[in-house]
Write an enzyme that holds these catalytic residues in place. Structure first.
Site, PDB file in Angstrom:
ATOM      1  N   TYR A   1      35.873  47.539  13.665  1.00 58.05           N
ATOM      2  CA  TYR A   1      36.816  48.657  13.633  1.00 58.05           C
ATOM      3  C   TYR A   1      36.666  49.608  12.449  1.00 58.05           C
ATOM      4  CZ  TYR A   1      38.951  46.248  17.510  1.00 58.05           C
ATOM      5  OH  TYR A   1      39.148  45.652  18.731  1.00 58.05           O
TER       6      TYR A   1
ATOM      7  N   PHE B   1      49.736  40.568  16.982  1.00 54.72           N
ATOM      8  CA  PHE B   1      50.116  41.405  18.126  1.00 54.72           C
ATOM      9  C   PHE B   1      48.865  41.859  18.883  1.00 54.72           C
ATOM     10  CE2 PHE B   1      50.018  44.136  14.336  1.00 54.72           C
ATOM     11  CZ  PHE B   1      49.177  45.146  14.736  1.00 54.72           C
TER      12      PHE B   1
END
Length: 431
Positions: free
Chosen positions: A139, A431
């Site tokens: 990322y 999450f």
């Protein structure tokens, strides 16, 4: 509807467009099958899994990549708030459920889905984007930087020096620890967590859907529910100030001695007394000889609470929450700074979402940040600024690695004075 396309060659050499689009409800089961495959779960979801997972998904922020009619990649985001240094809640776009089928890797599908989602988040006015990175190298190229780390300890209870026969710290300050039910946790937990995130930078908000999953009101078949034990800490006035959820195994030696491990699933506390009492409680449960802490901040007080801190064995420290700034001005103005100071930052952003040159005038009461033409003190990319934003990383250290360029002598040191925090950020939630 605007679609993004990636071309791939069929075995005959002709090009077939891969359509990246917002998901429809009818496509969700197939999308979930692809996600399960990417996460190495049993591929075919049950009807209950489809229903439960769908109830927590914002469908118009959920993308799929389709090769003809077959879904081959997944991506979604959802609205989130993250606590900045000083306690302000910052609007975030949380990225999750990213997967690409092994048959369609290295074709730019993630890049296209990410670009679409970040552009939408910028247009909505989100200040940052966040994610939990399953793999480190992925990322950074999208402007994310590791911003919050986690650590996990295992406590050797017999060696810790704690005396389970003596009352814990809760008895000393008039507080008490009580076992609790899932219903009590659903009632007391949300308000307690709101108090935590009002003061602990790095914490993200919890949704009602998340509380239902965490307490067994909602369950999924791919991860069979096992009810944990719950306990609440109440102060002398009766106010709930802490919560712990833990599970335990059932392991005994050949000679009949207990060798059970308690694994903490969640421990949040808004006072030092509550934190001390709950750790003492978990470490004093009968038959438990080891306690695994779950994800804590790397500077968590747990080892220091033990008479023998060497009894807390550090299992790992790793990057956890990654942050991508979408609005430099609002992000830097959202947090506080320990001392007055000023810096001109030249922020590079290849995606063109948040780059520019900015003057930061910071202080304990807040900050002002505005575009400027002044000469920069520091040059850095947007991912590096994301790593600095919550105070967990050192600009001096990053300058030594070449990730920060010091245009003005001493500017990296000044950045550390301004950005770093006395306690490290913490995000307890996946999450």
């Amino acid at each position: 509807m605007t679609h993004a396309h990636a071309d791939t060659r069929t075995p005959t050499g002709t090009r077939t467009p891969i359509d990246i689009r917002t998901l429809t409800d009818s496509e969700f089961p197939d999308w979930l099958r692809v996600l399960n495959t990417g996460f190495l779960r049993a591929p075919t979801p049950t009807d209950r899994d489809v229903e439960t997972r769908r109830s927590g998904v914002v469908i118009d922020r959920t993308q799929g990549a389709f090769d003809d009619s077959r879904c081959v990649a997944t991506f979604r985001s959802f609205p989130q708030e993250i606590t900045a240094v000083g306690g302000a809640a910052v609007a975030a776009s949380a990225v999750t459920n990213v997967s690409v089928s092994p048959t369609h890797r290295r074709r730019g599908l993630l890049s296209r889905m990410m670009a679409k989602d970040l552009a939408a988040a910028k247009e909505r006015g989100d200040v940052v984007s966040t994610l939990i990175a399953a793999e480190y190298p992925i990322y950074g190229r999208f402007g994310f930087g590791p911003a919050v780390s986690v650590a996990e300890w295992t406590v050797d209870v017999p060696r810790s020096g704690l005396d389970p026969r003596r009352p814990g710290p809760s008895a000393e300050d008039g507080g008490r620890v009580d076992l609790a039910t899932a219903d009590e946790v659903r009632k007391e937990g949300p308000a307690l967590h709101e108090r935590l995130r009002a003061e602990q930078h790095g914490v993200v908000n919890r949704t009602e859907h998340g509380w239902k999953l965490a307490t067994g009101e909602l369950t999924v078949d791919y991860d069979p529910w096992k009810e944990p034990y719950y306990a609440l800490y109440r102060s002398a006035s009766g106010e709930v100030e802490g919560l712990v959820a833990y599970r335990a195994d059932d392991k005994w030696s050949e000679s009949g001695q207990p060798q059970n491990t308690a694994t903490v699933q969640d421990l949040i506390a808004v006072t030092p007394a509550a934190e001390r009492a709950l750790w003492h409680f978990v470490c004093s449960v009968d038959w438990v000889t080891a306690v695994t802490s779950g994800f804590r901040a790397p500077d968590d007080v747990l080892p220091l609470l033990l008479p023998d801190r060497r009894a807390a064995r550090l299992m790992f420290v790793a990057d956890f929450l990654w942050v991508r700034l979408l609005d430099v001005v609002r992000a830097l103005e959202a947090r506080t700074y320990p001392v007055p100071g000023a810096l001109v930052l030249d922020v590079r952003d290849e995606a063109g979402l948040a780059g520019g040159r900015f003057r930061l005038d910071a202080g304990p009461e807040g900050a002002s940040c505005a575009p400027t033409d002044a000469s920069p003190d520091l040059t850095l990319d947007v991912g590096t600024l994301g790593s600095l934003w919550l105070g967990d990383e050192s600009a001096v250290r990053l300058a030594a690695l070449g990730h920060v360029t010091e245009e003005t002598a001493g500017a990296a040191g000044m950045a550390d004075v301004l950005f770093r925090t006395a306690r490290r950020p913490w995000c307890p939630d996946v999450f």
